[in-house]
Design a protein around this motif. Structure first.
Motif, PDB file in Angstrom:
ATOM      1  N   THR A 144      -8.187   4.628  -9.306  1.00 25.21           N
ATOM      2  CA  THR A 144      -7.029   5.507  -9.467  1.00 25.21           C
ATOM      3  C   THR A 144      -7.216   6.437 -10.661  1.00 25.21           C
ATOM      4  N   LEU A 145      -7.684   5.898 -11.773  1.00 21.97           N
ATOM      5  CA  LEU A 145      -7.917   6.737 -12.956  1.00 21.97           C
ATOM      6  C   LEU A 145      -8.982   7.795 -12.675  1.00 21.97           C
ATOM      7  N   LYS A 146     -10.038   7.412 -11.986  1.00 18.05           N
ATOM      8  CA  LYS A 146     -11.097   8.368 -11.656  1.00 18.05           C
ATOM      9  C   LYS A 146     -10.577   9.464 -10.721  1.00 18.05           C
ATOM     10  N   MET A 147      -9.741   9.088  -9.768  1.00 14.46           N
ATOM     11  CA  MET A 147      -9.183  10.091  -8.856  1.00 14.46           C
ATOM     12  C   MET A 147      -8.238  11.048  -9.589  1.00 14.46           C
ATOM     13  N   ILE A 148      -7.546  10.554 -10.596  1.00  9.08           N
ATOM     14  CA  ILE A 148      -6.705  11.437 -11.412  1.00  9.08           C
ATOM     15  C   ILE A 148      -7.577  12.443 -12.151  1.00  9.08           C
ATOM     16  N   LEU A 149      -8.706  11.978 -12.707  1.00 15.24           N
ATOM     17  CA  LEU A 149      -9.622  12.892 -13.390  1.00 15.24           C
ATOM     18  C   LEU A 149     -10.212  13.923 -12.425  1.00 15.24           C
ATOM     19  N   ASP A 172      -9.375  12.840   0.315  1.00 14.57           N
ATOM     20  CA  ASP A 172      -8.366  12.024   0.998  1.00 14.57           C
ATOM     21  C   ASP A 172      -8.977  10.891   1.811  1.00 14.57           C
ATOM     22  N   THR A 173     -10.086  11.155   2.467  1.00 15.87           N
ATOM     23  CA  THR A 173     -10.718  10.123   3.285  1.00 15.87           C
ATOM     24  C   THR A 173     -11.197   8.966   2.418  1.00 15.87           C
ATOM     25  N   LEU A 174     -11.769   9.283   1.275  1.00 16.54           N
ATOM     26  CA  LEU A 174     -12.231   8.235   0.373  1.00 16.54           C
ATOM     27  C   LEU A 174     -11.060   7.392  -0.119  1.00 16.54           C
ATOM     28  N   CYS A 175      -9.972   8.041  -0.502  1.00 21.11           N
ATOM     29  CA  CYS A 175      -8.788   7.307  -0.964  1.00 21.11           C
ATOM     30  C   CYS A 175      -8.249   6.399   0.131  1.00 21.11           C
ATOM     31  N   THR A 176      -8.163   6.923   1.331  1.00 19.53           N
ATOM     32  CA  THR A 176      -7.660   6.124   2.454  1.00 19.53           C
ATOM     33  C   THR A 176      -8.554   4.924   2.708  1.00 19.53           C
ATOM     34  N   CYS A 177      -9.859   5.140   2.691  1.00 11.82           N
ATOM     35  CA  CYS A 177     -10.796   4.040   2.947  1.00 11.82           C
ATOM     36  C   CYS A 177     -10.742   2.972   1.857  1.00 11.82           C
ATOM     37  N   VAL A 178     -10.664   3.395   0.607  1.00 11.21           N
ATOM     38  CA  VAL A 178     -10.619   2.428  -0.492  1.00 11.21           C
ATOM     39  C   VAL A 178      -9.347   1.594  -0.411  1.00 11.21           C
ATOM     40  N   PHE A 179      -8.207   2.243  -0.239  1.00 11.12           N
ATOM     41  CA  PHE A 179      -6.953   1.497  -0.166  1.00 11.12           C
ATOM     42  C   PHE A 179      -6.889   0.629   1.085  1.00 11.12           C
ATOM     43  N   ALA A 180      -7.458   1.094   2.198  1.00 12.79           N
ATOM     44  CA  ALA A 180      -7.497   0.279   3.413  1.00 12.79           C
ATOM     45  C   ALA A 180      -8.380  -0.947   3.221  1.00 12.79           C
ATOM     46  N   ALA A 181      -9.534  -0.766   2.591  1.00 17.93           N
ATOM     47  CA  ALA A 181     -10.445  -1.893   2.363  1.00 17.93           C
ATOM     48  C   ALA A 181      -9.819  -2.932   1.436  1.00 17.93           C
ATOM     49  N   LEU A 182      -9.225  -2.465   0.338  1.00 13.14           N
ATOM     50  CA  LEU A 182      -8.596  -3.405  -0.597  1.00 13.14           C
ATOM     51  C   LEU A 182      -7.376  -4.077   0.029  1.00 13.14           C
TER      52      LEU A 182
END
Length: 103
Positions: A37-42, A52-62
């Motif tokens: 989350t901090l890295k995505m803010i940066l 967006d795809t990376l965020c969706t995949c990370v949150f889906a995996a977790l």
């Protein structure tokens, strides 16, 4: 003095034994989520957008991992509860047999 030292050692080893695999996984996941989350803010501050795809995949995996761990925990609790019910039933049957023989 020696007894106090032994008690402290026992407390430390007991605390280590309580740390289970799922607890470690949850801590690692929390750290990864905060770091991501901090890295995505940066990234957003620098570019004005995030992948967006990376965020969706990370949150889906977790989220999926948390769901699977919850399912595993629930299944283990059900099996343990069932095991205890069977043990209680057999113990109460033995007690009934012992009390019936005494009469």
């Amino acid at each position: 003095m020696g007894n106090v030292y032994r008690k402290r050692r026992k407390r430390k080893s007991a605390a280590r034994k309580k740390l289970k695999t799922m607890d470690i996984i949850l801590v690692v996941m929390a750290v990864l989520l905060v770091a991501f989350t901090l890295k995505m803010i940066l990234v957003f501050e620098q570019t004005g957008a995030i992948p967006d795809t990376l965020c969706t995949c990370v949150f889906a995996a977790l989220g999926g991992e948390c769901g699977v761990m919850g399912w595993i925990k629930t299944t283990k609790d059900k099996l343990t509860d069932r095991k205890w019910q069977i043990e209680d039933r057999t113990q109460s049957e033995k007690e009934r047999e012992e009390n019936g023989n005494d009469i």
